[in-house]
Design a protein around this motif. Sequence first.
Motif, PDB file in Angstrom:
ATOM      1  N   LEU A   1      14.828   9.677  10.144  1.00 23.67           N
ATOM      2  CA  LEU A   1      13.730   9.633  10.251  1.00 23.67           C
ATOM      3  C   LEU A   1      13.518  11.285  11.436  1.00 23.67           C
ATOM      4  N   GLY A   2      15.322  11.526  11.970  1.00 25.47           N
ATOM      5  CA  GLY A   2      15.565  12.505  12.524  1.00 25.47           C
ATOM      6  C   GLY A   2      15.131  13.210  11.914  1.00 25.47           C
ATOM      7  N   LYS A   3      15.419  13.632  10.363  1.00 29.33           N
ATOM      8  CA  LYS A   3      15.317  14.240  10.077  1.00 29.33           C
ATOM      9  C   LYS A   3      13.752  15.240   9.553  1.00 29.33           C
ATOM     10  N   LEU A   4      12.575  13.984   9.331  1.00 29.92           N
ATOM     11  CA  LEU A   4      11.624  14.594   9.573  1.00 29.92           C
ATOM     12  C   LEU A   4      10.568  14.769  10.540  1.00 29.92           C
ATOM     13  N   GLU A   5      10.924  14.231  11.432  1.00 27.21           N
ATOM     14  CA  GLU A   5      11.131  14.037  12.782  1.00 27.21           C
ATOM     15  C   GLU A   5       9.886  13.259  13.044  1.00 27.21           C
ATOM     16  N   VAL A   6       9.409  12.487  12.588  1.00 29.83           N
ATOM     17  CA  VAL A   6       9.063  11.206  13.207  1.00 29.83           C
ATOM     18  C   VAL A   6       8.635  10.753  14.488  1.00 29.83           C
ATOM     19  N   GLU A   7       7.431  10.175  15.045  1.00 28.12           N
ATOM     20  CA  GLU A   7       7.223  10.048  16.013  1.00 28.12           C
ATOM     21  C   GLU A   7       6.027   8.705  16.224  1.00 28.12           C
ATOM     22  N   GLY A   8       5.929   8.172  16.953  1.00 34.88           N
ATOM     23  CA  GLY A   8       5.575   6.922  17.342  1.00 34.88           C
ATOM     24  C   GLY A   8       5.012   5.562  18.710  1.00 34.88           C
ATOM     25  N   PRO A   9       4.393   5.237  18.550  1.00 35.61           N
ATOM     26  CA  PRO A   9       4.892   4.003  19.468  1.00 35.61           C
ATOM     27  C   PRO A   9       6.276   3.062  18.715  1.00 35.61           C
ATOM     28  N   PHE A  10       7.100   3.012  19.015  1.00 31.64           N
ATOM     29  CA  PHE A  10       7.678   2.487  18.046  1.00 31.64           C
ATOM     30  C   PHE A  10       8.421   0.832  18.436  1.00 31.64           C
ATOM     31  N   ARG A  11       8.340   0.819  19.876  1.00 30.56           N
ATOM     32  CA  ARG A  11       8.603  -0.626  20.412  1.00 30.56           C
ATOM     33  C   ARG A  11       7.430  -1.507  19.866  1.00 30.56           C
TER      34      ARG A  11
ATOM     35  N   PRO B   1       0.591  -1.232  -0.016  1.00 26.31           N
ATOM     36  CA  PRO B   1       0.043  -0.304   0.095  1.00 26.31           C
ATOM     37  C   PRO B   1       0.935   0.996   0.142  1.00 26.31           C
ATOM     38  N   TRP B   2       2.337   0.732   0.301  1.00 30.06           N
ATOM     39  CA  TRP B   2       2.857   2.865   0.338  1.00 30.06           C
ATOM     40  C   TRP B   2       4.312   2.075   0.411  1.00 30.06           C
ATOM     41  N   ALA B   3       4.752   1.821  -0.236  1.00 29.53           N
ATOM     42  CA  ALA B   3       6.277   1.223  -0.821  1.00 29.53           C
ATOM     43  C   ALA B   3       6.382   0.834  -2.226  1.00 29.53           C
ATOM     44  N   ARG B   4       6.785   1.701  -3.056  1.00 20.81           N
ATOM     45  CA  ARG B   4       6.948   1.578  -4.130  1.00 20.81           C
ATOM     46  C   ARG B   4       8.142   1.115  -4.897  1.00 20.81           C
ATOM     47  N   ILE B   5       8.388  -0.149  -5.668  1.00 23.86           N
ATOM     48  CA  ILE B   5       9.846  -0.846  -6.484  1.00 23.86           C
ATOM     49  C   ILE B   5       9.424  -0.694  -7.765  1.00 23.86           C
ATOM     50  N   PRO B   6      11.154   0.313  -9.211  1.00 27.39           N
ATOM     51  CA  PRO B   6      10.666   0.161  -9.462  1.00 27.39           C
ATOM     52  C   PRO B   6      10.779  -0.821 -10.925  1.00 27.39           C
ATOM     53  N   THR B   7       9.960  -0.982 -12.590  1.00 27.94           N
ATOM     54  CA  THR B   7       9.627  -1.606 -12.752  1.00 27.94           C
ATOM     55  C   THR B   7      10.957  -2.171 -13.959  1.00 27.94           C
ATOM     56  N   LEU B   8      11.115  -3.022 -13.915  1.00 24.36           N
ATOM     57  CA  LEU B   8      12.556  -3.413 -14.477  1.00 24.36           C
ATOM     58  C   LEU B   8      12.252  -3.195 -16.348  1.00 24.36           C
TER      59      LEU B   8
ATOM     60  N   ASP C   1       0.974  11.347  -0.979  1.00 21.41           N
ATOM     61  CA  ASP C   1       0.127  10.972  -0.533  1.00 21.41           C
ATOM     62  C   ASP C   1       1.353  10.578   0.798  1.00 21.41           C
ATOM     63  N   GLY C   2       2.316  10.332   0.955  1.00 18.80           N
ATOM     64  CA  GLY C   2       3.198   9.620   1.143  1.00 18.80           C
ATOM     65  C   GLY C   2       3.994   8.804   1.265  1.00 18.80           C
ATOM     66  N   SER C   3       3.917   7.889   0.323  1.00 18.43           N
ATOM     67  CA  SER C   3       4.228   7.181  -0.019  1.00 18.43           C
ATOM     68  C   SER C   3       5.490   6.777  -0.478  1.00 18.43           C
ATOM     69  N   VAL C   4       6.695   5.830  -1.038  1.00 18.83           N
ATOM     70  CA  VAL C   4       7.293   5.835  -1.088  1.00 18.83           C
ATOM     71  C   VAL C   4       8.223   4.818  -2.465  1.00 18.83           C
ATOM     72  N   THR C   5       8.532   5.392  -2.948  1.00 22.70           N
ATOM     73  CA  THR C   5       9.729   4.950  -4.348  1.00 22.70           C
ATOM     74  C   THR C   5      10.917   4.212  -4.213  1.00 22.70           C
ATOM     75  N   PHE C   6      11.354   3.150  -3.704  1.00 21.86           N
ATOM     76  CA  PHE C   6      12.791   2.937  -3.166  1.00 21.86           C
ATOM     77  C   PHE C   6      13.607   2.611  -4.876  1.00 21.86           C
TER      78      PHE C   6
ATOM     79  N   ALA D   1       5.519   8.978   5.421  1.00 24.27           N
ATOM     80  CA  ALA D   1       6.601   8.195   4.348  1.00 24.27           C
ATOM     81  C   ALA D   1       7.780   8.167   5.268  1.00 24.27           C
ATOM     82  N   GLY D   2       8.255   8.318   6.800  1.00 27.01           N
ATOM     83  CA  GLY D   2       9.129   8.004   7.280  1.00 27.01           C
ATOM     84  C   GLY D   2       8.925   7.143   8.131  1.00 27.01           C
ATOM     85  N   GLU D   3       7.547   6.532   7.949  1.00 31.39           N
ATOM     86  CA  GLU D   3       6.901   5.638   8.781  1.00 31.39           C
ATOM     87  C   GLU D   3       7.346   4.260   7.961  1.00 31.39           C
ATOM     88  N   VAL D   4       7.382   4.472   6.599  1.00 32.69           N
ATOM     89  CA  VAL D   4       6.602   3.611   5.042  1.00 32.69           C
ATOM     90  C   VAL D   4       8.856   3.820   5.369  1.00 32.69           C
ATOM     91  N   LEU D   5       9.580   4.548   4.977  1.00 38.10           N
ATOM     92  CA  LEU D   5      10.479   3.731   5.198  1.00 38.10           C
ATOM     93  C   LEU D   5      10.942   3.370   6.776  1.00 38.10           C
TER      94      LEU D   5
END
Length: 484
Positions: A444-454, A247-254, A321-326, A289-293
């Motif tokens: 993540l530090g640059k994006l200042e992402v927060e959440g219940p990481f544990r 739903p959020w991570a995209r991979i380019p097509t070879l 939309d916050g999705s990321v292509t890797f 996006a940070g959580e997706v990474l």
Amino acid sequence: MSRKALPIAGLVAAGAAIAAAVAATRLDDPPPAVGRAGRTLRVWRLSARNSARFAIAKARGLGSADERRAQLDQEFAIRTAEDVARELGQMKGVLMKAGQMISFILESLPEEAQSALATLQSDGEPMSPTLAAAVVEADLGGPPEQVFLDWTDRPVAAASIGQVHRAVTHDGRDVAVKVQYPGVHDAIEHDLDAAEVMYGMFSSMMLKGLDAKGLVDELRMRMREELDYRLEAQNVLTFAEVFANHPWARIPTLVPSCSTDRILTTEWVDGMSFDQFMREASQDTKQRAGEVLWRFAQHAVNRHGIFNGDPHPGNYKFHHDGSVTFLDFGLVKRWEPGEWESLQPTLDAVVIDRDPELVCAAMEGSGFLREGHGLDPQLIFDYVSSPYRPYLVDEFRFSREWMIETLGRVMDVKGPNAAVIEVLNMPPSFVILDRVVWGVNAILGKLEVEGPFRAMLLEYVADGPPATEIGAAEAAWMKAGANS
């Protein structure tokens, strides 16, 4: 219920920035194909345009591809294969990768220094259009203008061992064509020989027990793999399968028909660079996006035993939309038999058990500590758990300040942790993983992402329930895949 461990590090963080110096190449930009009707129209338009261009050039008696490239060559500092081989040691290969890593990891550097090093995250000095065209002709059997319907001589990106050109295939697909620099193999071998000396000096000054040869051998193996674009093409296919319909991570097509051991072609991806994303995205989008990474790394390592070892910002395209292509799958680590089993007890002891005695025993068994070191287990735990704080508390907010503080603590070789740093070693199996951890944490530090990481971590290491909306979406995606 399995108890896998989170592959994150800091156990030998004093050596992390140096160990991370050798990495991967950079594949910029590649993804969705246009519809069939639109593609057909585009092919027709490009064919007509090229035919008109050819007719005009013939009438004028000039404007050939060679003449055009000759003009562009004058704009580039590198014009011959000899120049490329000579200059690679200065601006390509291992040394450039070191700058890329340090530039976004060492948050404690002055702003001026960070700005200077940040240029290494984007473009290096490109090779001339003539050289790039020669590689295409040698590997694909014809000049770029024949192999592709449209070809852009000016590269859109130039990085550590290759540069990217934008093109259009004969069936109308926008593609990114990564062309490897001539002579890069010899340059990287030279850099790695120099790196071995550097590791020896580093270990003698800081980590007395560091296995410099083992580390460099691991890095050399990964870099040699990175030079083979056919292997990277297989990595792209593997990750595309692992993350199919995510739903959020995209991979380019070879595009296999236009890929060789020195050329890698994937569909083009339009998206924001990291700097543009930082300027334009809302905090909610940055959070997503940070959580997706973060989840991209966790899913790959914990559930598939394979991960991309080059987490610097130039290897991502961000979307509204916050999705990321890797992008870029040149540096990919796969666990060899026994590697993960050796590291897992230490990581379990730190993150899940949080037990100093267990940590020391596990580190001795994994090769992080020599037996008979005589140090207080609590002292060791306090040091090695520093980068794990996001997973030791219920809620955590990544920040540049936290990265500065943590890096300052783990790299202070004359401070209160000097005795711990001196006895630590970094097993070769851990080198690339350690790089991933610090790289992702820095972003993540640059994006200042927060959440219940544990709780998020427990999804991956103990089959815990989804802790966030994105986690629930990923769980549903996994369930749908299992039932398909």
